[in-house]
Design a protein around this motif. Structure first.
Motif, mmCIF file in Angstrom:
data_model
loop_
_atom_site.group_PDB
_atom_site.id
_atom_site.type_symbol
_atom_site.label_atom_id
_atom_site.label_comp_id
_atom_site.label_asym_id
_atom_site.label_seq_id
_atom_site.Cartn_x
_atom_site.Cartn_y
_atom_site.Cartn_z
ATOM 1 N N VAL A 259 0.491 -7.105 -7.859
ATOM 2 C CA VAL A 259 1.341 -5.970 -7.488
ATOM 3 C C VAL A 259 0.485 -4.811 -7.001
ATOM 4 O O VAL A 259 0.765 -4.202 -5.963
ATOM 5 C CB VAL A 259 2.213 -5.533 -8.686
ATOM 6 C CG1 VAL A 259 3.022 -4.290 -8.327
ATOM 7 C CG2 VAL A 259 3.139 -6.653 -9.114
ATOM 8 N N HIS A 260 -0.569 -4.497 -7.738
ATOM 9 C CA HIS A 260 -1.406 -3.351 -7.393
ATOM 10 C C HIS A 260 -2.186 -3.595 -6.097
ATOM 11 O O HIS A 260 -2.359 -2.667 -5.289
ATOM 12 C CB HIS A 260 -2.347 -3.035 -8.546
ATOM 13 C CG HIS A 260 -1.628 -2.632 -9.801
ATOM 14 N ND1 HIS A 260 -0.850 -1.501 -9.876
ATOM 15 C CD2 HIS A 260 -1.535 -3.229 -11.018
ATOM 16 C CE1 HIS A 260 -0.329 -1.395 -11.089
ATOM 17 N NE2 HIS A 260 -0.730 -2.434 -11.796
ATOM 18 N N VAL A 261 -2.635 -4.817 -5.887
ATOM 19 C CA VAL A 261 -3.326 -5.135 -4.635
ATOM 20 C C VAL A 261 -2.364 -5.031 -3.457
ATOM 21 O O VAL A 261 -2.715 -4.508 -2.387
ATOM 22 C CB VAL A 261 -3.960 -6.543 -4.705
ATOM 23 C CG1 VAL A 261 -4.422 -7.002 -3.333
ATOM 24 C CG2 VAL A 261 -5.134 -6.550 -5.679
ATOM 25 N N TYR A 262 -1.131 -5.513 -3.652
ATOM 26 C CA TYR A 262 -0.139 -5.452 -2.572
ATOM 27 C C TYR A 262 0.175 -3.999 -2.213
ATOM 28 O O TYR A 262 0.226 -3.642 -1.029
ATOM 29 C CB TYR A 262 1.129 -6.187 -2.987
ATOM 30 C CG TYR A 262 2.136 -6.339 -1.865
ATOM 31 C CD1 TYR A 262 1.867 -7.164 -0.776
ATOM 32 C CD2 TYR A 262 3.348 -5.655 -1.883
ATOM 33 C CE1 TYR A 262 2.782 -7.305 0.257
ATOM 34 C CE2 TYR A 262 4.270 -5.796 -0.862
ATOM 35 C CZ TYR A 262 3.980 -6.625 0.213
ATOM 36 O OH TYR A 262 4.883 -6.766 1.228
ATOM 37 N N MET A 263 0.363 -3.151 -3.216
ATOM 38 C CA MET A 263 0.634 -1.739 -2.941
ATOM 39 C C MET A 263 -0.554 -1.092 -2.237
ATOM 40 O O MET A 263 -0.378 -0.272 -1.333
ATOM 41 C CB MET A 263 0.962 -1.003 -4.243
ATOM 42 C CG MET A 263 2.331 -1.339 -4.798
ATOM 43 S SD MET A 263 2.882 -0.236 -6.127
ATOM 44 C CE MET A 263 1.766 -0.702 -7.448
ATOM 45 N N SER A 264 -1.752 -1.466 -2.626
ATOM 46 C CA SER A 264 -2.944 -0.926 -1.981
ATOM 47 C C SER A 264 -3.014 -1.371 -0.521
ATOM 48 O O SER A 264 -3.378 -0.592 0.362
ATOM 49 C CB SER A 264 -4.198 -1.380 -2.737
ATOM 50 O OG SER A 264 -5.359 -0.816 -2.184
ATOM 51 N N ALA A 265 -2.644 -2.622 -0.276
ATOM 52 C CA ALA A 265 -2.658 -3.140 1.094
ATOM 53 C C ALA A 265 -1.662 -2.395 1.977
ATOM 54 O O ALA A 265 -1.891 -2.211 3.177
ATOM 55 C CB ALA A 265 -2.359 -4.637 1.096
ATOM 56 N N LEU A 266 -0.549 -1.956 1.387
ATOM 57 C CA LEU A 266 0.452 -1.230 2.164
ATOM 58 C C LEU A 266 -0.094 0.096 2.669
ATOM 59 O O LEU A 266 0.310 0.578 3.723
ATOM 60 C CB LEU A 266 1.711 -0.984 1.311
ATOM 61 C CG LEU A 266 2.498 -2.229 0.877
ATOM 62 C CD1 LEU A 266 3.678 -1.838 0.005
ATOM 63 C CD2 LEU A 266 2.978 -3.018 2.087
ATOM 64 N N ASN A 267 -1.015 0.688 1.923
ATOM 65 C CA ASN A 267 -1.621 1.950 2.350
ATOM 66 C C ASN A 267 -2.500 1.773 3.582
ATOM 67 O O ASN A 267 -2.759 2.732 4.301
ATOM 68 C CB ASN A 267 -2.447 2.562 1.211
ATOM 69 C CG ASN A 267 -1.583 2.957 0.032
ATOM 70 O OD1 ASN A 267 -0.409 3.304 0.200
ATOM 71 N ND2 ASN A 267 -2.148 2.903 -1.167
ATOM 72 N N GLY A 268 -2.974 0.531 3.784
ATOM 73 C CA GLY A 268 -3.731 0.219 4.994
ATOM 74 C C GLY A 268 -5.091 0.865 5.090
ATOM 75 O O GLY A 268 -5.639 1.015 6.182
ATOM 76 N N SER A 269 -5.667 1.277 3.958
ATOM 77 C CA SER A 269 -6.967 1.937 4.012
ATOM 78 C C SER A 269 -8.094 0.971 4.348
ATOM 79 O O SER A 269 -9.137 1.368 4.855
ATOM 80 C CB SER A 269 -7.259 2.631 2.674
ATOM 81 O OG SER A 269 -7.204 1.705 1.603
ATOM 82 N N CYS A 270 -7.887 -0.310 4.060
ATOM 83 C CA CYS A 270 -8.882 -1.323 4.411
ATOM 84 C C CYS A 270 -8.196 -2.677 4.423
ATOM 85 O O CYS A 270 -7.184 -2.872 3.759
ATOM 86 C CB CYS A 270 -10.053 -1.323 3.421
ATOM 87 S SG CYS A 270 -9.569 -1.610 1.709
ATOM 88 N N PRO A 271 -8.710 -3.622 5.198
ATOM 89 C CA PRO A 271 -8.044 -4.923 5.313
ATOM 90 C C PRO A 271 -8.321 -5.826 4.113
ATOM 91 O O PRO A 271 -9.429 -5.840 3.570
ATOM 92 C CB PRO A 271 -8.649 -5.518 6.591
ATOM 93 C CG PRO A 271 -10.017 -4.890 6.668
ATOM 94 C CD PRO A 271 -9.871 -3.505 6.098
ATOM 95 N N LEU A 272 -7.311 -6.557 3.696
ATOM 96 C CA LEU A 272 -7.447 -7.579 2.654
ATOM 97 C C LEU A 272 -7.103 -8.913 3.306
ATOM 98 O O LEU A 272 -5.951 -9.351 3.322
ATOM 99 C CB LEU A 272 -6.510 -7.274 1.477
ATOM 100 C CG LEU A 272 -6.985 -6.157 0.546
ATOM 101 C CD1 LEU A 272 -5.811 -5.486 -0.139
ATOM 102 C CD2 LEU A 272 -7.956 -6.710 -0.489
ATOM 103 N N THR A 273 -8.109 -9.551 3.889
ATOM 104 C CA THR A 273 -7.904 -10.775 4.657
ATOM 105 C C THR A 273 -8.371 -11.990 3.864
ATOM 106 O O THR A 273 -9.342 -11.935 3.118
ATOM 107 C CB THR A 273 -8.660 -10.718 5.997
ATOM 108 O OG1 THR A 273 -10.048 -10.461 5.742
ATOM 109 C CG2 THR A 273 -8.114 -9.607 6.871
#
Length: 450
Positions: A259-273
């Motif tokens: 959940v926390h990683v997904y919310m962080s990804a929504l901020n778009g500050s860095c890519p999670l590929t």
């Protein structure tokens, strides 16, 4: 006094005529063991609506509010957040945070599904309720279709058991729902279940899943078109590994990391590929270093369409692996370390450290007499040419392991970088016991860039 009473009356009438806009804010439910015992036969599902027009004041949403003045806009996409099992009957505090993160990225309708009363205390009984919850969600979606919503405009985001609720909603609509995102979908009672009873790729036009606790509360098998296994999908960095640690740290931290990683990804500050690979072991050994299977573009966690994939047809049950850091925004640069050592008379162990300021990433390599070449994947918070130094230390036992290790060469390369860079290499390194070796990478990188 008369004028004051008149003003108060007019104020009351205005508030009453605009009750939707100025009424009390709705909240997700809490329940206690006593309430559960008294009401366990009542599922009590409610829907709460948040939009950019009421981001801080959720409104109860359902059949009674349709056709009346409300914040719902049928021309905009709809995100449906579905929580899972609530062991102690507490409301999911993260749901509002996720709703705000979604609204920060897109102008959408966010519907939070509140089924805390039916999701608490006895897990086996909660599992019996999940299809009924899905039925009630499907009734709401049918009503919204009559308001002009298209099935492909719905994006269901299910956490833990909520992921399988979302999957059954998708089954009821024959896979025509636009998208389902599963955040560490529940494993107990679902790993061996038929695809009709659990989430699978046929439940929506696109299904993506993030796995962070597949050895305990999460499911270990792929359930979507693309499945991101963070740090192998099991133990997450920064989460306690001891039974004597806090209950949250030991029991929930891994499971909720998705959940926390997904919310962080929504901020778009860095890519999670994620990088496609058949197994986490192969990924760690550097056997999977590109995304050629997706025409060179790696899938990314977040709201981009189909996770950024452009290939057709969309893959199914594709395992993707990535390493993360322990704190938000969780993004790590994947650095492939490769080295060749001279022949050894005994086994050895070398600890490699990448350092940038106060940031350090460590990896231990066990060297065998029968092998000379080694590769391993490392996660570091900054890019390759921002790493200040590399150091190596011989950590082998004094009596039974190699006293000195000669490294013919050691190379670092950035995996799936935006630009294709040649590896940075250093030759002829002797790592003696008690004498750590270190080298400035900034200088090497500067020479390389020239």
């Amino acid at each position: 006094m008369f004028c004051l009473l008149l003003l108060l009356l007019l104020s009351f009438l205005v508030q009453g005529s605009d009750q939707w806009h100025n009424g009390d804010c709705a909240e997700l439910s809490n329940t206690t063991w006593l309430q559960y015992r008294q009401q366990r036969l009542q599922l009590q599902v409610q829907f709460l609506l948040l939009t950019r027009q009421n981001p801080e004041c959720a409104k109860t949403f359902g059949e009674d509010s349709l056709g009346k003045e409300n914040y719902f806009n049928a021309s905009k996409p709809t995100k449906v957040i579905i929580h899972g099992y609530r062991a102690m009957g507490s409301k999911p505090s993260w749901a509002g945070q996720l709703a705000h993160a979604l609204l920060g990225v897109q102008d959408v309708n966010v519907v939070m599904v509140d089924w805390v009363y039916g999701a608490s205390f006895a897990y086996n009984l909660v599992v019996e309720n999940y299809k009924e919850v899905a039925l009630q969600i499907s009734v709401l979606i049918n009503l919204l279709q009559k308001q002009g919503c298209a099935l492909e405009s719905f994006h269901l985001i299910g956490v833990s058991l909520g992921a399988h609720v979302a999957g059954f909603v998708g089954t009821l609509f024959e896979g025509k729902i636009g998208r389902i995102t599963a955040l560490d979908p529940a494993g107990p009672m679902f790993k061996g279940a038929d695809t009709y009873d659990r989430l699978d790729p046929s439940d929506a036009q696109f299904v993506d899943a993030i796995h962070t606790d597949s050895d305990y509360f999460g499911i270990s098998i792929p359930v979507g078109h693309v499945d991101f296994f963070l740090n192998g999908g099991k133990d997450q960095t920064g989460c306690a590994r001891s039974h004597f640690a806090s209950m949250y740290g030991y029991v929930i931290c891994d499971h909720m990391r998705a959940v926390h990683v997904y919310m962080s990804a929504l901020n778009g500050s860095c890519p999670l590929t994620g990088i496609p690979c058949s197994s986490y072991d192969d990924f760690l050994k550097g056997r999977c270093v590109n995304c050629d299977a997706f025409k060179g573009r790696c899938p990314a966690i977040g709201l981009s369409e189909k996770c950024g994939l452009s290939v057709s047809p969309v893959p199914s049950q594709q395992k993707l692996f990535l390493l993360t850091t322990s704190l938000p925004p969780f993004c790590a640069h994947h650095i492939l370390l490769a080295m060749e050592v001279s022949a050894l008379s005994k086994s050895a162990e070398v600890e490699v450290t990448l350092t940038t300021g106060s940031l350090a990433t460590k990896q231990r390599l066990r060297l065998q007499k029968s092998a000379s070449a080694y590769t391993t994947m490392m996660a570091h918070p900054v890019a390759l040419c921002e790493i200040h130094s590399i150091s190596m230390r011989n950590t082998g036992a004094r009596l039974y392991q190699q006293g000195s290790v000669h490294v013919k060469w050691v190379c670092l390369s950035h995996v799936v970088a935006n630009t294709r860079e040649e590896p940075l290499c250093i030759n002829n390194v002797n790592v003696r016991r008690g004498a750590p070796w270190s080298h400035d990478l900034v200088q090497v990188c500067g020479l390389f860039r020239r």
